[in-house]
Design an enzyme around this catalytic site. Structure first.
Site, PDB file in Angstrom:
ATOM      1  N   LYS A 179       4.962   0.160 -11.613  1.00 26.72           N
ATOM      2  CA  LYS A 179       3.504   0.086 -11.791  1.00 26.72           C
ATOM      3  C   LYS A 179       2.870   0.643 -10.519  1.00 26.72           C
ATOM      4  O   LYS A 179       2.724  -0.060  -9.523  1.00 26.72           O
ATOM      5  CB  LYS A 179       3.095  -1.372 -12.009  1.00 26.72           C
ATOM      6  N   GLU A 255       6.714  -6.626   0.662  1.00 27.54           N
ATOM      7  CA  GLU A 255       6.277  -5.929   1.878  1.00 27.54           C
ATOM      8  C   GLU A 255       4.753  -5.964   1.849  1.00 27.54           C
ATOM      9  O   GLU A 255       4.120  -5.280   1.049  1.00 27.54           O
ATOM     10  CB  GLU A 255       6.831  -4.507   1.888  1.00 27.54           C
ATOM     11  N   CYS A 289       0.448   0.219   6.494  1.00 36.19           N
ATOM     12  CA  CYS A 289       0.632  -1.208   6.812  1.00 36.19           C
ATOM     13  C   CYS A 289       1.043  -1.401   8.272  1.00 36.19           C
ATOM     14  O   CYS A 289       0.792  -2.447   8.861  1.00 36.19           O
ATOM     15  CB  CYS A 289       1.682  -1.795   5.897  1.00 36.19           C
ATOM     16  N   GLU A 391      -6.677  -8.217   8.235  1.00 35.84           N
ATOM     17  CA  GLU A 391      -6.298  -6.809   8.066  1.00 35.84           C
ATOM     18  C   GLU A 391      -7.502  -6.031   7.527  1.00 35.84           C
ATOM     19  O   GLU A 391      -8.076  -6.397   6.499  1.00 35.84           O
ATOM     20  CB  GLU A 391      -5.132  -6.693   7.075  1.00 35.84           C
TER      21      GLU A 391
END
Ligand code: NAD
Length: 487
Positions: A179, A255, A289, A391
């Protein structure tokens, strides 16, 4: 796959339409890059069934060397169709062509080769048991695939992160239902053509398009036919997925997000440090990331580092992906820009100073419908400011001075995330010492983003569960079974 800008699902070796289409927007100018067929529950169900059927078909009779040969062929076909992949990735993300060529597509081919090599070379445990009563037994482990693996990936490095999971999954004999992000559906779909062309049996690789909650992502995570989920994305999405799979106790590999620190010691080679920071803060418009969003600088060199990094940020060239001088693309979407701008406003409200940037640029030339934002650096915010805790995922960093090594380590580790850290110093002892004290999955010394694909990759805390990379990937994507034979 994307004939006339239409992206379809891929199920059991066939491209499948759903009739429910959504727009795939090019963030460079807001134009429609493609129309995408959203997979409903029944398409997700047929993809999982196709993957289950393929798991027990001819694919199951291939040994590791044969699967490795197929993986190498996939890498060859990606390289033969390199420019098509670059064009598809750039149309979806708006990233500079040079970046897509050097990182995204090159690494996709490398991922398949790395896991082909690994699965061909790796062994498994065997033990000769000798009991006091004289009985002897041979124990040996067989590596079995985990089964049908759901692969859910984000938009920032779409093909790179997808192949990072699909390559080891196929190397271990699994079948997958992928996906991709709703924002970047193209390259996963192009990969379906490549995988077929390479000779992988139908049903081994399936793609379903759509969103998360209430759409293809959620349908996949609750499907009883999925044997495990590997996910890269936001920490909060990881938490939702974990809850969704928990009733059926399926393994997950996550992750997730990061709030990564860099520490610049006064003894660092400052030119090299600023080069490294320029890459670690601004690569891919800060949408990696592993990007640095917190920079701790030892006080004697604080002003010098701030000024030098600000100069580099101001020199970044925002522009069309295909222009050779472009260094920096837009954010992925205007929605994501709203989120990032929220932090720019927070910086102002909390008294932080923008040393450079802080606004939406006016680029003209047809680009003002895009998701552009200025690369930005702040000073004057402390570790308790949300700028340093959450973040942001943009071309941004906050710089904070420190005095001692212990203080730098404490500041860097004062976070709920634990993905990556960068230590900049010319003192070898200090480099090793501080890198080892970082509570993260990966610590760099005097570099960033460089990595051997055999090394462990992952994060602690909000940054993830488990490790992938090299043997670590093989552990997740396979189930060793011990056979014990009395001799
Ligand atoms: P996201 O979590 O919003 O989406 C990731 C994927 O999950 C998409 O395909 C999305 O459609 C799907 N999804 C969303 N909600 C879902 C649900 N309820 N059920 C199932 N699927 C769902 O993340 P994003 O915005 O696409 O990506 C950016 C994030 O990814 C950042 O937090 C970044 O740090 C993280 N990231 C982490 C790594 C890493 O290796 N640690 C690498 C790249 C990106």
């Amino acid at each position: 796959m994307t004939s006339a800008g239409v992206v379809r699902n891929f199920v059991g070796g066939q491209f499948v339409e759903s009739g429910e289409l959504f727009d795939d927007i090019n963030p460079v100018d807001g134009s429609v890059a493609a129309r995408v067929h959203e997979a409903d529950e029944s398409i997700v169900d047929s993809a999982v069934r196709a993957a289950r059927k393929a798991l027990d078909g001819p694919w199951s009779r291939l040994g590791a060397p044969q699967r490795a040969a197929l993986l190498r062929r996939i890498a060859d076909v990606i390289e033969a169709r390199f420019d098509e992949f670059v064009a598809a990735e750039v149309a979806d993300t708006g990233k500079p062509v040079s970046l897509a060529r050097q990182i995204d597509v090159a690494r996709a081919a490398a991922n398949f080769r790395a896991f082909a090599d690994l699965v061909s070379a790796t062994g498994l445990d065997s033990f000769l048991t000798e009991l006091p009563d004289g009985r002897r037994a041979l124990n040996y482990a067989l590596r079995k695939p985990l089964g049908v693996v759901g692969v859910i990936v984000p938009w920032n490095l779409p093909l790179l992160l997808l192949t990072w999971k699909v390559a080891p999954a196929l190397a271990c004999g699994n079948t997958v239902v992928v996906k991709p992000s709703e924002l970047t559906p193209a390259t996963a779909t192009l990969l379906a053509e490549v995988i077929t062309e390479a000779g992988v049996p139908d049903g081994v690789y399936n793609v379903v398009h759509g969103f998360g909650a209430g759409s293809a992502g959620a349908h996949l995570t609750v499907h009883p036919g999925i044997d495990g989920i590997t996910f890269t994305g936001e920490s909060s999405t990881g938490s939702t997925i974990m809850a969704a799979v928990s009733p059926r106790v399926r393994p997950v590999s996550f992750e997730l997000g990061g709030k990564n620190a860099a520490i610049v010691f006064a003894d660092a080679d400052l030119k090299r440090a600023v080069d490294t920071l320029t890459r670690s803060v601004f690569t891919n418009t800060g949408q990696v990331c592993l990007c640095t969003e917190r920079v701790y600088v030892q006080r004697p060199v604080f002003d010098e580092v701030v000024a030098a990094l600000a100069e580099r940020a101001a020199a970044l060239r925002l522009g069309r992906p295909e222009e050779a001088e472009t260094t920096t693309g837009p954010l992925i979407s205007t929605e994501h820009r709203e989120k990032v701008l929220g932090y720019y406003r927070l910086a102002e409200e909390t008294g932080a100073q923008a040393v450079v940037g802080g606004a939406v640029p006016r680029l003209g030339a047809g680009l003002d419908g895009g998701a552009w934002i200025e690369p930005t650096l702040w000073t004057g915010a402390g570790n308790d400011n949300r700028l340093l805790r959450e973040e942001i995922f943009g071309p941004v960093a906050a710089l904070v001075p420190f005095d001692t090594e212990d203080e730098a380590v404490a500041l860097a580790n004062d976070t709920s995330y634990g993905l990556a850290a960068t230590v900049l110093t010319t003192d070898l002892d200090r480099g090793h010492r501080v890198a080892g004290r970082m509570r993260v999955g990966i610590s760099w010394v005097n570099t960033w983003f460089l990595r051997d694909l055999r090394s462990p990759f992952g994060g602690s805390g909000l940054s993830g569960i488990g490790r992938e990379g090299g043997e670590h990937s093989l552990h997740f994507y396979s189930e060793p079974t011990n056979v014990c034979v009395e001799l």
